[in-house]
Design an enzyme around this catalytic site. Structure first.
Site, PDB file in Angstrom:
ATOM      1  N   ASP A  43       0.578  -0.867   0.102  1.00 11.18           N
ATOM      2  CA  ASP A  43       0.307  -0.079   0.540  1.00 11.18           C
ATOM      3  C   ASP A  43       0.993   1.293   0.141  1.00 11.18           C
ATOM      4  O   ASP A  43       2.027   1.483   0.878  1.00 11.18           O
ATOM      5  CB  ASP A  43      -1.073  -0.222   1.354  1.00 11.18           C
ATOM      6  CG  ASP A  43      -1.633   1.263   1.462  1.00 11.18           C
ATOM      7  OD1 ASP A  43      -2.963   0.875   0.430  1.00 11.18           O
ATOM      8  OD2 ASP A  43      -1.407   2.070   1.835  1.00 11.18           O
ATOM      9  N   TYR A  48       3.128   9.599  -0.266  1.00 11.37           N
ATOM     10  CA  TYR A  48       4.047   9.323   0.676  1.00 11.37           C
ATOM     11  C   TYR A  48       4.934   9.843  -0.058  1.00 11.37           C
ATOM     12  O   TYR A  48       6.518   9.421   0.684  1.00 11.37           O
ATOM     13  CB  TYR A  48       3.840   7.561   0.571  1.00 11.37           C
ATOM     14  CG  TYR A  48       2.783   7.351   1.652  1.00 11.37           C
ATOM     15  CD1 TYR A  48       1.421   8.819   2.114  1.00 11.37           C
ATOM     16  CD2 TYR A  48       1.887   5.984   1.461  1.00 11.37           C
ATOM     17  CE1 TYR A  48       0.508   8.175   2.585  1.00 11.37           C
ATOM     18  CE2 TYR A  48       1.218   5.956   1.510  1.00 11.37           C
ATOM     19  CZ  TYR A  48      -0.039   6.792   2.318  1.00 11.37           C
ATOM     20  OH  TYR A  48      -1.132   6.507   2.688  1.00 11.37           O
ATOM     21  N   LYS A  73      -2.400   5.817  -4.564  1.00 10.28           N
ATOM     22  CA  LYS A  73      -3.722   6.804  -4.127  1.00 10.28           C
ATOM     23  C   LYS A  73      -3.799   7.810  -4.625  1.00 10.28           C
ATOM     24  O   LYS A  73      -2.588   8.520  -4.579  1.00 10.28           O
ATOM     25  CB  LYS A  73      -4.027   6.939  -2.549  1.00 10.28           C
ATOM     26  CG  LYS A  73      -3.896   5.730  -1.466  1.00 10.28           C
ATOM     27  CD  LYS A  73      -3.995   6.067  -0.141  1.00 10.28           C
ATOM     28  CE  LYS A  73      -3.896   4.853   0.393  1.00 10.28           C
ATOM     29  NZ  LYS A  73      -2.226   4.376   0.993  1.00 10.28           N
ATOM     30  N   HIS A 106      -7.676   9.685  -2.215  1.00 15.28           N
ATOM     31  CA  HIS A 106      -6.834   9.276  -1.039  1.00 15.28           C
ATOM     32  C   HIS A 106      -8.166   9.828   0.362  1.00 15.28           C
ATOM     33  O   HIS A 106      -8.148   9.012   1.138  1.00 15.28           O
ATOM     34  CB  HIS A 106      -5.417  10.103  -0.995  1.00 15.28           C
ATOM     35  CG  HIS A 106      -4.891   9.568   0.124  1.00 15.28           C
ATOM     36  ND1 HIS A 106      -3.392   9.314  -0.244  1.00 15.28           N
ATOM     37  CD2 HIS A 106      -5.279   9.472   1.545  1.00 15.28           C
ATOM     38  CE1 HIS A 106      -2.214   9.033   1.010  1.00 15.28           C
ATOM     39  NE2 HIS A 106      -4.179   8.725   2.186  1.00 15.28           N
TER      40      HIS A 106
HETATM   41  N1  LIG Z   1      -5.180   6.955   3.479  1.00 14.06           N
HETATM   42  C1  LIG Z   1      -5.167   6.804   4.771  1.00 14.06           C
HETATM   43  O1  LIG Z   1      -5.574   7.863   4.575  1.00 14.06           O
HETATM   44  C2  LIG Z   1      -3.608   6.700   5.531  1.00 14.06           C
HETATM   45  C3  LIG Z   1      -3.448   7.211   6.502  1.00 14.06           C
HETATM   46  C4  LIG Z   1      -2.690   6.642   6.987  1.00 14.06           C
HETATM   47  C5  LIG Z   1      -1.971   5.491   7.170  1.00 14.06           C
HETATM   48  N2  LIG Z   1      -2.396   5.522   5.483  1.00 14.06           N
HETATM   49  C6  LIG Z   1      -1.600   3.616   5.271  1.00 14.06           C
HETATM   50  O2  LIG Z   1      -2.115   2.617   6.101  1.00 14.06           O
HETATM   51  C7  LIG Z   1      -0.662   2.727   7.157  1.00 14.06           C
HETATM   52  C8  LIG Z   1      -0.626   1.827   8.306  1.00 14.06           C
HETATM   53  O3  LIG Z   1      -0.778   3.172   8.928  1.00 14.06           O
HETATM   54  P1  LIG Z   1       0.449   3.929   9.896  1.00 14.06           P
HETATM   55  O4  LIG Z   1       1.844   3.512   9.656  1.00 14.06           O
HETATM   56  O5  LIG Z   1      -0.451   5.515  10.268  1.00 14.06           O
HETATM   57  O6  LIG Z   1       0.888   3.050  11.259  1.00 14.06           O
HETATM   58  P2  LIG Z   1       0.774   1.195  12.112  1.00 14.06           P
HETATM   59  O7  LIG Z   1       0.749   0.127  10.519  1.00 14.06           O
HETATM   60  O8  LIG Z   1      -0.292   1.595  12.704  1.00 14.06           O
HETATM   61  O9  LIG Z   1       2.185   1.372  12.738  1.00 14.06           O
HETATM   62  C9  LIG Z   1       3.351   1.639  12.342  1.00 14.06           C
HETATM   63  C10 LIG Z   1       4.241   1.925  13.768  1.00 14.06           C
HETATM   64  O10 LIG Z   1       4.140   0.878  13.937  1.00 14.06           O
HETATM   65  C11 LIG Z   1       6.040   0.406  14.300  1.00 14.06           C
HETATM   66  N3  LIG Z   1       5.355  -0.818  13.703  1.00 14.06           N
HETATM   67  C12 LIG Z   1       5.341  -2.246  12.965  1.00 14.06           C
HETATM   68  N4  LIG Z   1       5.659  -3.507  13.221  1.00 14.06           N
HETATM   69  C13 LIG Z   1       5.236  -3.631  14.668  1.00 14.06           C
HETATM   70  C14 LIG Z   1       5.799  -4.661  15.223  1.00 14.06           C
HETATM   71  N5  LIG Z   1       5.336  -5.988  15.393  1.00 14.06           N
HETATM   72  N6  LIG Z   1       5.992  -3.838  16.634  1.00 14.06           N
HETATM   73  C15 LIG Z   1       5.876  -2.865  17.318  1.00 14.06           C
HETATM   74  N7  LIG Z   1       5.661  -1.550  16.313  1.00 14.06           N
HETATM   75  C16 LIG Z   1       5.752  -2.162  15.286  1.00 14.06           C
HETATM   76  C17 LIG Z   1       6.026   1.099  13.179  1.00 14.06           C
HETATM   77  O11 LIG Z   1       7.439   0.919  13.177  1.00 14.06           O
HETATM   78  P3  LIG Z   1       8.818   0.606  12.367  1.00 14.06           P
HETATM   79  O12 LIG Z   1       8.624   1.099  10.963  1.00 14.06           O
HETATM   80  O13 LIG Z   1      10.319   1.428  12.991  1.00 14.06           O
HETATM   81  O14 LIG Z   1       8.984  -0.748  12.646  1.00 14.06           O
HETATM   82  C18 LIG Z   1       5.505   2.437  12.996  1.00 14.06           C
HETATM   83  O15 LIG Z   1       6.203   2.948  14.039  1.00 14.06           O
HETATM   84  C19 LIG Z   1       0.060   3.616   6.396  1.00 14.06           C
HETATM   85  O16 LIG Z   1       1.912   3.292   6.090  1.00 14.06           O
HETATM   86  C20 LIG Z   1      -0.413   3.521   5.082  1.00 14.06           C
HETATM   87  O17 LIG Z   1       0.389   2.907   4.235  1.00 14.06           O
HETATM   88  C21 LIG Z   1      -3.200   5.246   5.219  1.00 14.06           C
END
Ligand SMILES: NC(=O)c1ccc[n+]([C@@H]2O[C@H](COP(=O)([O-])OP(=O)(O)OC[C@H]3O[C@@H](n4cnc5c(N)ncnc54)[C@H](OP(=O)(O)O)[C@@H]3O)[C@@H](O)[C@H]2O)c1
Length: 298
Positions: A43, A48, A73, A106
């Site tokens: 994704d 980004y 997106k 998005h």
């Molecule tokens: N459509 C939208 O508007 C929108 C908005 C926000 C996000 N998104 C998408 O959703 C994805 C995920 O959301 P997000 O990036 O906000 O947050 P998330 O996936 O909930 O959390 C990411 C965080 O968790 C850490 N992490 C990952 N795996 C872990 C594990 N096994 N143990 C401990 N910590 C862990 C990562 O650190 P490290 O990377 O340092 O390992 C990072 O700091 C985004 O990357 C994006 O692709 C979409």
């Protein structure tokens, strides 16, 4: 593609777990994609700023294109209908791909066309555009075919779907929204499931420095299942019937995040109940930076 998949409303399949890449720096995302790519689902988003590195990693992986599911997106500055196809072409060129599996709007928010991602006036106010998201969606419908297999939306509310349903010709296949146990979105998930729109959970771990990782219930369930807290959060989403896109740039986390743990009913219900007696906690609300009440909360 390996592992569990969900069926989309056009009959195609989306892997239950994908690699998120928001805030994955261009210098980090290449290795992250290489680590995750066997699972098939990546994704990303134009905004980004890492599509090129994601695309290079996809290419270098050598995995046949038809074994991958790639989502990107459409950004808010490209909502005018004449800008939608050119925006797709930029993303395809960045990703070095001939087609996308899924192209999402998005946000249901239109900014004025600009080379900068968040155009603002001299007072710092975001420059909104009056293009309605139904018009943008109609232009996205025109893309479905050779270059885009499936279209969907992100950050859509029930009200947005009700409005869109009056003009759409192709029902959106996906709604990518923030979901984790402190924002379970019970009503919106039910609505999407009843309307055959597959939900994808973003920020499923609660994003960076998540309090969910330190939550006593999550830790206890993780210990019981010989799993990590992240695996419990991801598996809870899959058991609810939607796909999940956890982000990581840490190889060991990426690998373990793709392992779906079968939660029993007691554990599942304990995670469902985490929010009881607590305020919902939404991590992302653009009201504060764009002055747009996307979620109808203000
Ligand atoms: N459509 C939208 O508007 C929108 C908005 C926000 C996000 N998104 C998408 O959703 C994805 C995920 O959301 P997000 O990036 O906000 O947050 P998330 O996936 O909930 O959390 C990411 C965080 O968790 C850490 N992490 C990952 N795996 C872990 C594990 N096994 N143990 C401990 N910590 C862990 C990562 O650190 P490290 O990377 O340092 O390992 C990072 O700091 C985004 O990357 C994006 O692709 C979409």
């Amino acid at each position: 593609m390996s592992g569990q998949v969900f069926k989309l409303n056009d009959g195609r399949e989306m892997p239950a777990i994908g690699l998120g890449s928001w805030k994955s720096k261009p210098s980090e995302v290449y290795d992250a994609v290489i680590t995750a790519i066997k699972a098939g689902h990546i994704d990303t988003a134009f905004v980004y700023g890492n599509e090129k590195e994601v695309g290079q990693a996809i290419k270098d992986s050598g995995i046949p294109r038809n074994e991958l599911f790639i989502t990107t997106k459409l950004w808010n500055t490209c909502h005018r209908p004449e800008l939608v196809k050119p925006a797709l072409e930029v993303s395809l060129a960045n990703l070095q791909l001939d087609y996308l599996d899924l192209y999402l709007m998005h946000w249901p928010v239109s900014f004025q066309p600009s080379d900068v991602k968040q155009p603002r006036d001299a007072d710092g106010r975001i420059l909104l555009d009056d293009t309605d998201f139904t018009v943008t969606y109609a232009a996205m419908e025109e893309l479905v075919g050779e270059k885009v297999r499936t279209i969907g939306v992100s950050n859509f509310s029930i009200e947005n779907f009700e409005k869109l349903s009056k003009t759409q010709k192709i029902p959106p296949a996906v709604n990518q929204i923030e979901i984790h146990p402190f924002l379970p979105q019970f009503e919106l998930v039910k609505y999407c499931q009843e309307h055959n729109i597959l939900v994808t959970a973003y920020s499923p771990l609660g994003s960076s420095d998540s309090p969910l990782m330190k939550d006593a219930t999550i830790i206890e369930i993780a210990k019981k299942n010989n799993a990590t807290p992240a695996q419990i959060l991801i598996s809870w989403g899959i058991k609810r019937g939607y796909s999940v896109v956890p982000k990581s740039v840490t190889p060991s986390r990426i690998i373990s995040n793709f392992h779906n743990v079968k939660l029993d009913d007691d554990d599942f219900s304990a995670v469902n109940k985490l929010i009881e007696g607590k305020e919902q906690h939404r991590l992302g609300d653009p009201y504060y930076s764009w002055d747009v009440d996307v979620f109808g909360l203000h």
